[in-house]
Design an enzyme around this catalytic site. Structure first.
Site, PDB file in Angstrom:
ATOM      1  CB  SER A  90      -0.946  -0.062   1.195  1.00  0.00           C
ATOM      2  OG  SER A  90      -2.037   0.774   1.054  1.00  0.00           O
ATOM      3  CG  ASP A 139      -6.027  -2.556  -4.002  1.00  0.00           C
ATOM      4  OD1 ASP A 139      -6.597  -1.715  -3.272  1.00  0.00           O
ATOM      5  OD2 ASP A 139      -4.946  -3.093  -3.704  1.00  0.00           O
ATOM      6  CG  HIS A 170      -5.503  -2.487   0.151  1.00  0.00           C
ATOM      7  ND1 HIS A 170      -4.926  -1.943  -0.980  1.00  0.00           N
ATOM      8  CD2 HIS A 170      -4.892  -1.877   1.210  1.00  0.00           C
ATOM      9  CE1 HIS A 170      -4.022  -1.059  -0.624  1.00  0.00           C
ATOM     10  NE2 HIS A 170      -3.976  -1.003   0.699  1.00  0.00           N
TER      11      HIS A 170
END
Length: 529
Positions: free
Chosen positions: A243, A470, A498
């Protein structure tokens, strides 16, 4: 009310709940006081057609920084069995290093367990910005076993985060009120209440964090990573970032391309886009995730959003939010479930499809007047414990984001003008994302960073991983980052949720493990399901 959308692994979002079936922005003031390597954009503007490339730093370490690179860490047992902790010094300001203002950054490691010879150290970061890398390492380091056997697993809480000089802003009670603020204002009075909440939040951060707010940028944190690499005795860095952690890794690679060893960037960010575009892309990403959830939900007779169609499910969820806006429901405690808390709870469940069954249950409860379930999801997102205390992630998150890039909007009028585009991106979440993007307009420190193009010319092969549905880091960002980095290969996971590594795909896990253990780069265009 989310201060801004977090970019972190699904496990980090969901770990505080029982959901698992058993879990933005560019650099700051320029390195070494040099001219800024990127070029900014006007607040609310579309990203520029071109961005200046992030310039690498000189290979030789400046004399003023040598004491940091030469320091020795004193390790001691800590936390979970098998882990060691230490404190690393880093300059508050790389342009003006001084022992009087040094930061103390917390580091943890778990030594390679064997069998097989040790490859080196593997640094990890789960995203945020603001998520504790140490907490993440201590909870999830047991996997994957093959990688843990060959690497010392290492985590450092970035400056301003967790155990590393954490940014603080509000008391628990103040944060409770802040998270309940209406982020879809329906009147001038509600707009004033929202902007007042943003101002109070920023004022609290300025009072409690002081000068640290000027030095929590992504570029500075990426430079700290290089100091840690040297202190650990590694000539090149091995890194797995998830991320927002992908932006940390990409920035580190751009600054020190010759020091890149093996780098996995999972759930990638795109450093070329401005704050408005980030928020608009995320609104679309969460809409994609919601539609996937809705398509699954309507197959079940007990779906609280009906069984008619995905579009109808979206309309019914929006209707629930509006009902909660007018009449918050009881939760079994002093706080009621407001529209803002309910929206955050649903957003939290979009990070991982394993949360979908319980989201159906919690939505049904909310429809029946019981808001406890969605409040639990919202609290997990905000990292609020049962005693009403919040982890510092919700403070570190805007501190980094608002320093890294100019605010998406500078006034409520700009938000109103942009609402049609946000509603188009997400009929359910768009308005919320647009107003939430106003928070940096009132930040006490001016933004020092810019959008930029990161090439990292000369770096060893880098593996960029993207998930097609995502929500938090849309797949288009992974494709964009892979096209920027000169040595990148894109690995695609065709699925929901995610990030991809360690989330159940044997294909993804084997490909990444082979890269980390043997340096094997997957063929161009590889897709996993």
């Amino acid at each position: 009310m989310a201060t801004s959308r977090l970019l972190r692994t699904s496990a980090a979002v969901l770990a505080a709940t029982a959901l698992l079936i058993s879990g933005c922005s560019s650099g700051s003031s320029s390195p070494d006081g040099q001219a800024s390597p990127g070029r900014g954009t006007a607040a609310g503007a579309q990203r520029p057609a071109e961005n200046a490339s992030l310039a690498p730093l000189p290979a030789a370490t400046p004399a003023a920084l040598r004491p940091y690179y030469d320091q020795k860490l004193s390790w001691h047992p800590c936390g979970v069995a098998g882990f060691e902790c230490a404190t690393m010094k880093a300059p508050l300001d790389y342009a003006k290093p001084s022992a009087d203002t040094d930061l103390k950054l917390a580091v943890a490691r778990r030594k390679a367990t064997g069998p097989g010879s040790k490859i080196g150290s593997l640094q990890v970061n789960p995203g945020g910005p603001g998520a504790s890398a140490i907490d993440y390492l201590q909870q999830y380091a047991p996997q994957p076993a093959a990688v843990r056997a060959r690497y010392d697993m290492v985590a450092m809480d970035p400056r301003g985060v967790g155990r590393s000089e954490p940014v603080e802003c509000l008391t628990g009670k103040q944060m409770d009120r802040y998270t309940q603020t209406d982020v879809t204002p329906d009147s001038p009075a509600e707009v004033n209440k929202l902007t007042s909440a943003y101002r109070s939040f920023a004022k609290g951060c300025a009072a409690r964090a002081g000068q640290l707010l000027r030095h929590v940028s992504t570029i500075e944190a990426a430079r700290d990573m290089d100091v840690l690499r040297a202190v650990l005795g590694d000539k090149k860095i091995t890194f797995v970032g998830a991320s927002y952690g992908t932006f940390l890794g990409a920035t580190n690679a751009g600054l020190y391309p010759s020091r890149v060893g093996r780098m996995v960037l999972d759930g990638a960010m795109n450093p070329e886009i401005d704050s408005r575009t980030i928020n608009l892309n995320q609104a679309a990403g969460f809409d994609t995730a919601f539609r996937a959830f809705a398509a699954d939900c309507i197959k079940h007779e007990d779906c609280p959003l009906g069984t008619k169609s995905v579009d109808d499910a979206g309309r019914r969820l929006s209707a629930l939010f509006k009902k909660l806006d007018a009449h918050p429901v009881a939760t079994g405690e002093e706080r009621k479930l407001t529209e803002s808390l309910a929206t955050t709870g649903v957003v939290a469940a979009m990070y991982d499809q394993r949360a979908w069954p319980i989201l159906r249950e919690y939505l049904a409860q909310a429809e029946a007047g019981n808001g406890r379930g969605l409040l639990t999801l919202s609290d997990s997102y905000y990292e609020r414990d049962p005693n009403g205390a919040y982890a510092n992630q919700m403070y570190a998150n805007p501190a980094v984001n608002c320093l890294d890039l100019a605010s998406a909007f500078t006034s409520p009028a700009q938000v109103r003008a942009a609402l049609p585009s946000f509603r188009k991106a997400s009929p359910v979440f768009g308005e919320n994302f647009a107003w939430a993007a106003l928070n940096c307009a009132y930040w006490p420190v001016k933004p020092a960073g810019t959008t930029q193009h990161i090439e990292a010319k000369g770096a060893a092969p880098i593996l960029v991983v993207g998930t097609t549905r995502d929500p938090a880091t849309p797949y288009i960002w992974a494709k964009a980052l892979a096209s920027q980095l000169s040595s990148a290969t894109l690995l695609t996971y065709e699925g929901d949720g995610h990030t991809a590594y360690g989330r159940g795909s044997t294909c993804i896990d084997k490909t990444i493990n082979d890269y980390l253990l043997h340096g094997t780069v997957p063929p161009k265009g590889k897709h996993c399901k």
